[in-house]
Design a protein around this motif. Structure first.
Motif, mmCIF file in Angstrom:
data_model
loop_
_atom_site.group_PDB
_atom_site.id
_atom_site.type_symbol
_atom_site.label_atom_id
_atom_site.label_comp_id
_atom_site.label_asym_id
_atom_site.label_seq_id
_atom_site.Cartn_x
_atom_site.Cartn_y
_atom_site.Cartn_z
ATOM 1 N N GLY A 322 0.826 -1.263 -0.051
ATOM 2 C CA GLY A 322 0.017 0.059 -0.036
ATOM 3 C C GLY A 322 0.816 1.285 0.155
ATOM 4 O O GLY A 322 1.984 1.333 0.097
ATOM 5 N N ILE A 323 0.363 2.602 0.010
ATOM 6 C CA ILE A 323 0.867 3.569 -0.023
ATOM 7 C C ILE A 323 0.367 4.493 0.791
ATOM 8 O O ILE A 323 -0.734 4.477 1.134
ATOM 9 C CB ILE A 323 1.163 4.250 -1.438
ATOM 10 N N ALA A 324 1.165 5.650 1.278
ATOM 11 C CA ALA A 324 0.582 6.785 2.130
ATOM 12 C C ALA A 324 0.970 8.081 1.439
ATOM 13 O O ALA A 324 2.200 8.205 0.958
ATOM 14 C CB ALA A 324 0.908 6.746 3.494
ATOM 15 N N VAL A 325 0.179 8.868 1.235
ATOM 16 C CA VAL A 325 0.235 10.281 0.462
ATOM 17 C C VAL A 325 0.109 11.346 1.366
ATOM 18 O O VAL A 325 -0.838 11.414 2.530
ATOM 19 C CB VAL A 325 -0.608 10.369 -0.718
ATOM 20 N N ALA A 326 1.186 12.418 1.311
ATOM 21 C CA ALA A 326 0.713 13.580 2.278
ATOM 22 C C ALA A 326 0.786 14.952 1.297
ATOM 23 O O ALA A 326 1.300 14.831 0.308
ATOM 24 C CB ALA A 326 1.923 14.033 3.037
ATOM 25 N N GLY A 327 -0.077 15.862 1.691
ATOM 26 C CA GLY A 327 -0.402 16.896 0.871
ATOM 27 C C GLY A 327 -1.008 18.105 1.442
ATOM 28 O O GLY A 327 -1.065 18.285 2.592
ATOM 29 N N LEU A 328 -2.258 18.689 0.590
ATOM 30 C CA LEU A 328 -2.888 19.664 1.063
ATOM 31 C C LEU A 328 -4.135 19.664 0.588
ATOM 32 O O LEU A 328 -4.800 18.885 -0.513
ATOM 33 C CB LEU A 328 -2.190 20.877 0.693
ATOM 34 N N SER A 329 -5.153 20.284 1.205
ATOM 35 C CA SER A 329 -6.578 20.555 1.050
ATOM 36 C C SER A 329 -7.012 21.791 1.085
ATOM 37 O O SER A 329 -6.545 22.468 2.401
ATOM 38 C CB SER A 329 -7.526 19.668 1.854
ATOM 39 N N TRP A 330 -7.639 22.683 0.445
ATOM 40 C CA TRP A 330 -7.908 23.771 0.357
ATOM 41 C C TRP A 330 -9.164 24.142 1.281
ATOM 42 O O TRP A 330 -10.332 23.309 0.967
ATOM 43 C CB TRP A 330 -8.121 24.771 -0.932
ATOM 44 N N LYS A 331 -9.164 24.765 2.424
ATOM 45 C CA LYS A 331 -10.558 25.116 3.148
ATOM 46 C C LYS A 331 -11.020 25.994 2.381
ATOM 47 O O LYS A 331 -12.470 25.994 2.384
ATOM 48 C CB LYS A 331 -10.128 25.443 4.576
ATOM 49 N N GLU A 332 -10.313 27.114 2.025
ATOM 50 C CA GLU A 332 -11.004 28.564 1.329
ATOM 51 C C GLU A 332 -9.811 28.670 0.117
ATOM 52 O O GLU A 332 -8.798 28.979 0.508
ATOM 53 C CB GLU A 332 -11.154 29.535 2.206
ATOM 54 N N LEU A 333 -10.402 28.554 -1.100
ATOM 55 C CA LEU A 333 -9.326 28.639 -1.978
ATOM 56 C C LEU A 333 -8.551 29.810 -1.995
ATOM 57 O O LEU A 333 -9.268 30.991 -1.991
ATOM 58 C CB LEU A 333 -10.056 28.470 -3.480
#
Length: 411
Positions: A322-333
């Motif tokens: 399997g894999i794990a990914v780290a990144g980002l998610s916009w709460k308010e663009l």
């Protein structure tokens, strides 16, 4: 007899005088010219912003783990206010660090660390960017002993618009680094003593974003092309042989736009990458994870349902495939982001996802698996810590539960 000044001549005369005054100010007093251009109050505001941001900003860009430890690379402008330096912190299984050091020596106006890898006998190699005294930039490589002492330092190429964004160590102990030179993709290979073996420009790429070492001293290189300030580019996977020859390349995605930022090697010789994929008929984009065979052919892809403006920035492979990914998610663009971590099965099924952060802007830039199968994530945070932007690291269990969290920074 005096001639009467016409309104047009009066306006032109005043304009000429203003331009002459501005030119004189620019030649003699650049600060006076800026005051004339933007106004005294605006100039004071600009100076205050510059003073305010000359210190207190730290971030992590990458992480590498061994059986007993992990090391983080990033940058800080707090140790020498007004000058950015590369920063490496070395940990056991969790904070506090066993040691931490900054780098960026004589002849440099600033430096930043972008990627890090382990050397065969316990040392580290860091790749980044150094700013030269002529105002240009160098690709920068630094080999470190197990306790952080500099073994050798190299700035291959020439001063210009250059920098390294990825680094890996081959089976024979030689080092490959990838980035940008003269606005095209660039890959360099050096032996374990830092002697240049070859360097290759990849004109089909604008920059190299990731690379991994393969058996027989080959290198899989990921990069992007056709980028713009308003939209996504197109990714290319390039296979490089031990002598630097590019034997084949594969465009990803086959249709549309997408940029892959991280790449990892799977136990079966396949590859997995993550980044962001453009949405059809939209300027938005979403998380993109793609699993490929050894020839770069996609086996499965993950793109979330619905409109979720997210991106993967780092990836690590787990013992079960399997894999794990780290990144980002916009709460308010364009205003605020959370760090985010996703875990997938070997077949590409999403097992869990976790938002991490606070009320301000937070990002996940690196991820690694530790010996106990827990995960360490690194990045930057404005929501926590002592400074304006702090280097941020936290640990997650295999099920995604927060185990520990720490920030490093200065006011």
């Amino acid at each position: 007899m005096r001639c009467k000044e016409t309104p047009l001549l009066g306006r032109l005369g005043r304009l000429v005088l203003l331009l002459l005054a501005g030119l004189l100010a620019l030649l003699c007093r650049p600060d006076a010219f800026l005051s004339l251009l933007v106004g005294h109050s605006d100039m004071e505001w600009a100076r205050e912003v510059e003073r305010e941001n000359s210190t207190g900003h730290e971030s992590a860009q990458g992480v590498v783990a061994t059986e007993s430890s992990f090391s983080v690379v990033g940058q800080t402008n707090s140790r020498q206010p007004g000058t950015q330096q590369a920063w490496v912190l070395h940990f056991g299984h969790a904070p506090p660090p066993l040691w931490e050091r900054t780098y960026g020596g004589a002849g440099m106006l600033g430096a930043s660390g972008h990627a890090i890898a382990s050397l065969p006998r316990g040392g580290l190699v860091m790749a980044g960017t150094a700013r030269g005294t002529e105002g240009g930039f160098w690709g920068w490589l630094l080999a470190l002993s197990p306790d952080g002492e500099v073994l050798w330092e190299r700035t291959p190429g020439h001063e210009g618009v250059h920098g390294f964004h990825a680094v890996s160590v081959l089976e024979d102990g030689s080092i490959v680094a990838g980035g940008t030179q003269d606005r095209v993709g660039w890959v360099v290979r050096m032996d374990s003593r830092g002697e240049l073996l070859w360097d290759v420009k990849l004109p089909q790429l604008e920059r190299v974003t990731a690379l991994v070492s393969l058996p027989a001293q080959r290198v899989a290189v990921m990069g992007t092309a056709e980028t713009s300030t308003t939209g996504l580019g197109i990714s290319q996977l390039v296979m490089m042989e031990s002598n630097g020859w590019a034997s084949w390349q594969k465009q990803l995605p086959a249709e549309g736009k997408g940029e892959l930022a991280a790449l990892a090697l799977l136990p079966d010789g396949g590859l997995v990458a993550t980044g962001r994929l453009g949405q059809p008929d939209s300027s938005d984009w979403s998380l993109w994870v793609v699993r490929m065979d050894p020839r770069g052919e996609p086996l499965w892809e993950h793109v979330p349902d619905g409109l979720q403006v997210e991106a993967g920035r780092a990836i690590t492979v787990l013992p079960d495939g399997g894999i794990a990914v780290a990144g980002l998610s916009w709460k308010e663009l364009l205003v605020d982001r959370d760090a985010k971590v996703w875990r997938f099965s070997a077949e590409g099924n999403l097992l869990w996802q976790k938002l991490c952060g606070g009320v301000k802007n937070d990002m996940g830039n690196g991820i690694a698996r530790l010996a106990d199968d827990s995960l360490v994530v690194v990045g930057s945070t404005l929501s926590k810590g002592a400074g304006k932007t702090d280097l941020w690291t936290f640990g997650l269990s295999p099920e995604g539960e927060l185990l520990w969290e720490e920030t490093f920074g200065s006011p």
